[in-house]
Design a protein around this motif. Structure first.
Motif, PDB file in Angstrom:
ATOM      1  N   ASP A  54       0.856  -1.185   0.000  1.00 37.44           N
ATOM      2  CA  ASP A  54       0.000   0.000   0.000  1.00 37.44           C
ATOM      3  C   ASP A  54       0.891   1.234   0.000  1.00 37.44           C
ATOM      4  N   ASP A  55       0.339   2.363   0.443  1.00 34.93           N
ATOM      5  CA  ASP A  55       1.112   3.604   0.447  1.00 34.93           C
ATOM      6  C   ASP A  55       2.229   3.599   1.483  1.00 34.93           C
ATOM      7  N   SER A  56       2.166   2.707   2.469  1.00 35.45           N
ATOM      8  CA  SER A  56       3.187   2.690   3.519  1.00 35.45           C
ATOM      9  C   SER A  56       4.232   1.600   3.310  1.00 35.45           C
ATOM     10  N   THR A  57       3.893   0.536   2.615  1.00 34.99           N
ATOM     11  CA  THR A  57       4.865  -0.540   2.358  1.00 34.99           C
ATOM     12  C   THR A  57       4.829  -0.882   0.871  1.00 34.99           C
ATOM     13  N   PHE A  58       5.956  -0.712   0.208  1.00 37.37           N
ATOM     14  CA  PHE A  58       5.973  -0.927  -1.234  1.00 37.37           C
ATOM     15  C   PHE A  58       7.410  -1.067  -1.720  1.00 37.37           C
ATOM     16  N   ALA A  59       7.563  -1.549  -2.940  1.00 37.93           N
ATOM     17  CA  ALA A  59       8.840  -1.566  -3.663  1.00 37.93           C
ATOM     18  C   ALA A  59       8.481  -1.381  -5.130  1.00 37.93           C
ATOM     19  N   ARG A  60       8.802  -0.220  -5.685  1.00 38.08           N
ATOM     20  CA  ARG A  60       8.407   0.059  -7.060  1.00 38.08           C
ATOM     21  C   ARG A  60       9.465   0.920  -7.743  1.00 38.08           C
ATOM     22  N   SER A  61       9.487   0.831  -9.065  1.00 41.09           N
ATOM     23  CA  SER A  61      10.447   1.611  -9.842  1.00 41.09           C
ATOM     24  C   SER A  61      10.004   1.661 -11.297  1.00 41.09           C
ATOM     25  N   ARG A  62      10.569   2.622 -12.012  1.00 43.52           N
ATOM     26  CA  ARG A  62      10.460   2.661 -13.470  1.00 43.52           C
ATOM     27  C   ARG A  62      11.742   3.293 -14.012  1.00 43.52           C
ATOM     28  N   GLN A  63      12.183   2.842 -15.174  1.00 48.89           N
ATOM     29  CA  GLN A  63      13.465   3.296 -15.683  1.00 48.89           C
ATOM     30  C   GLN A  63      13.587   3.011 -17.181  1.00 48.89           C
ATOM     31  N   TYR A  64      14.612   3.632 -17.792  1.00 50.72           N
ATOM     32  CA  TYR A  64      14.916   3.361 -19.193  1.00 50.72           C
ATOM     33  C   TYR A  64      16.409   3.541 -19.398  1.00 50.72           C
ATOM     34  N   GLU A  65      16.918   3.045 -20.528  1.00 49.75           N
ATOM     35  CA  GLU A  65      18.308   3.279 -20.903  1.00 49.75           C
ATOM     36  C   GLU A  65      18.450   3.251 -22.424  1.00 49.75           C
ATOM     37  N   LEU A  66      19.434   3.992 -22.918  1.00 48.38           N
ATOM     38  CA  LEU A  66      19.790   4.049 -24.330  1.00 48.38           C
ATOM     39  C   LEU A  66      21.279   3.746 -24.455  1.00 48.38           C
ATOM     40  N   ALA A  67      21.657   3.002 -25.488  1.00 49.35           N
ATOM     41  CA  ALA A  67      23.061   2.604 -25.616  1.00 49.35           C
ATOM     42  C   ALA A  67      23.439   2.429 -27.079  1.00 49.35           C
ATOM     43  N   ALA A  68      24.750   2.487 -27.333  1.00 51.83           N
ATOM     44  CA  ALA A  68      25.296   2.228 -28.664  1.00 51.83           C
ATOM     45  C   ALA A  68      26.627   1.512 -28.488  1.00 51.83           C
ATOM     46  N   GLY A  69      27.007   0.746 -29.482  1.00 52.22           N
ATOM     47  CA  GLY A  69      28.265   0.009 -29.384  1.00 52.22           C
ATOM     48  C   GLY A  69      28.514  -0.805 -30.631  1.00 52.22           C
ATOM     49  N   GLY A  70      29.120  -1.974 -30.436  1.00 48.45           N
ATOM     50  CA  GLY A  70      29.458  -2.794 -31.587  1.00 48.45           C
ATOM     51  C   GLY A  70      29.592  -4.256 -31.236  1.00 48.45           C
ATOM     52  N   TYR A  71      29.797  -5.082 -32.269  1.00 53.11           N
ATOM     53  CA  TYR A  71      29.950  -6.524 -32.092  1.00 53.11           C
ATOM     54  C   TYR A  71      30.972  -7.017 -33.097  1.00 53.11           C
ATOM     55  N   TYR A  72      31.517  -8.201 -32.804  1.00 56.09           N
ATOM     56  CA  TYR A  72      32.494  -8.777 -33.732  1.00 56.09           C
ATOM     57  C   TYR A  72      32.442 -10.299 -33.618  1.00 56.09           C
ATOM     58  N   PRO A  73      31.994 -10.993 -34.656  1.00 56.33           N
ATOM     59  CA  PRO A  73      31.993 -12.463 -34.637  1.00 56.33           C
ATOM     60  C   PRO A  73      33.421 -13.000 -34.772  1.00 56.33           C
ATOM     61  N   LEU A  74      33.741 -13.992 -33.960  1.00 60.92           N
ATOM     62  CA  LEU A  74      35.033 -14.668 -34.039  1.00 60.92           C
ATOM     63  C   LEU A  74      34.788 -16.079 -34.567  1.00 60.92           C
ATOM     64  N   GLY A  75      34.766 -16.199 -35.875  1.00 56.46           N
ATOM     65  CA  GLY A  75      34.447 -17.485 -36.478  1.00 56.46           C
ATOM     66  C   GLY A  75      32.962 -17.758 -36.437  1.00 56.46           C
ATOM     67  N   ARG A  76      32.592 -19.029 -36.538  1.00 53.90           N
ATOM     68  CA  ARG A  76      31.182 -19.429 -36.603  1.00 53.90           C
ATOM     69  C   ARG A  76      30.519 -19.446 -35.238  1.00 53.90           C
ATOM     70  N   CYS A  77      31.278 -19.669 -34.165  1.00 50.99           N
ATOM     71  CA  CYS A  77      30.672 -19.918 -32.857  1.00 50.99           C
ATOM     72  C   CYS A  77      30.838 -18.779 -31.845  1.00 50.99           C
ATOM     73  N   TRP A  78      31.963 -18.089 -31.877  1.00 52.10           N
ATOM     74  CA  TRP A  78      32.243 -17.091 -30.859  1.00 52.10           C
ATOM     75  C   TRP A  78      31.759 -15.704 -31.286  1.00 52.10           C
ATOM     76  N   LEU A  79      31.356 -14.902 -30.284  1.00 49.69           N
ATOM     77  CA  LEU A  79      30.889 -13.552 -30.539  1.00 49.69           C
ATOM     78  C   LEU A  79      31.266 -12.668 -29.354  1.00 49.69           C
TER      79      LEU A  79
END
Length: 256
Positions: free
Chosen positions: A79-104
């Motif tokens: 209720d108003d006296s006992t609670f656990a709540r949140s709201r949030q967001y995030e934005l990100a940029a970056g990169g990736y690189y495959p190492l052969g067929r299996c690794w990333l």
């Protein structure tokens, strides 16, 4: 097989943290995308098993490039006296690189904002109802983060690890409506995950993921008082998550 004492404590902490969700700081799940080519997309829907949910999308607009957006919410039965709540967001940029067929390998850096609240009655060391004390925390914070991930995929099964460094910066922080003099708290957030899904299967655009993650403060003793407030803000936050991952670029392969 008998568990050692530290293993029992770790398991108990993970289960407790996963199911109760009672922490002021609320970490977001590291992305660790499995994108390997330009034009691929991943859409995640995640449950933390404690009335916390997240959704996010990662896209490769160019070869080796990633962009990502994600958001999360925590609701409470209290209720108003006992609670656990949140709201949030995030934005990100970056990169990736495959190492052969299996690794990333992949990396992301970004920015996020959150609003979180947590209130409860503390019964004290003797667990006596008559001695209970009301504790209410409220926070608005933003964070800068960077993460690295590596994974191995074979025959539709993926096993991977990720690590995220997060610089949490409090824009407003109160305990029982009184300001708390903490402005910054860096944290480390590791993750181990596994995914299952076969591109040549009946539903090639769908994958499932189970991950164990968490957040630990890199400053174990913030210079604030009372001491239990410092402990609350610096506490470890373990998480067990289950995710559904949709791959829209494979809809045609699945007959859509």
């Amino acid at each position: 097989m008998q568990l050692k004492s530290w293993q029992k404590k770790a398991l108990a902490g993970l289960v407790s943290g996963s199911l109760t969700g009672c922490s002021l700081y609320v970490p977001m799940l590291p992305a660790a995308p499995q994108i390997r080519e330009k034009g691929q997309v991943e859409i995640h829907g995640t449950s933390f098993l404690n009335r916390r949910w997240e959704a996010g999308a990662t896209y490769s607009p160019a070869k080796y490039v990633l962009v990502r957006a994600a958001g999360g919410i925590r609701t409470s039965r209290g209720d108003d006296s006992t609670f656990a709540r949140s709201r949030q967001y995030e934005l990100a940029a970056g990169g990736y690189y495959p190492l052969g067929r299996c690794w990333l390998v992949s990396g992301l850096a970004g920015f996020g904002q959150a609003r979180s609240g947590y209130a409860y009655w503390d019964l004290g060391p003797d667990n006596r109802y008559a001695d209970r004390e009301y504790r209410r925390y409220e926070a608005r914070y933003h964070r800068l983060f960077a993460e690295l991930a590596a994974s191995y995929t074979d025959n539709g099964f993926t096993l991977g690890v990720a690590g995220r460094l997060t610089d949490v910066r409090y824009d407003a922080l109160t305990f029982n409506n009184q300001p708390v003099g903490l402005r910054r708290l860096p944290r480390f957030e590791p993750m181990v995950f596994c995914q299952l899904g076969r591109p040549e299967g009946a539903v090639p655009w769908l994958r499932g993921q189970v991950a164990v993650t968490g957040s630990t403060s890199l400053n174990q003793r913030p210079a604030i008082s009372p001491s239990f407030v410092a402990s609350q803000l610096a506490e470890e936050v373990p998480c067990l998550t289950v995710s559904i991952i949709i791959l829209p670029h494979l809809f045609k392969a699945g007959g859509w």
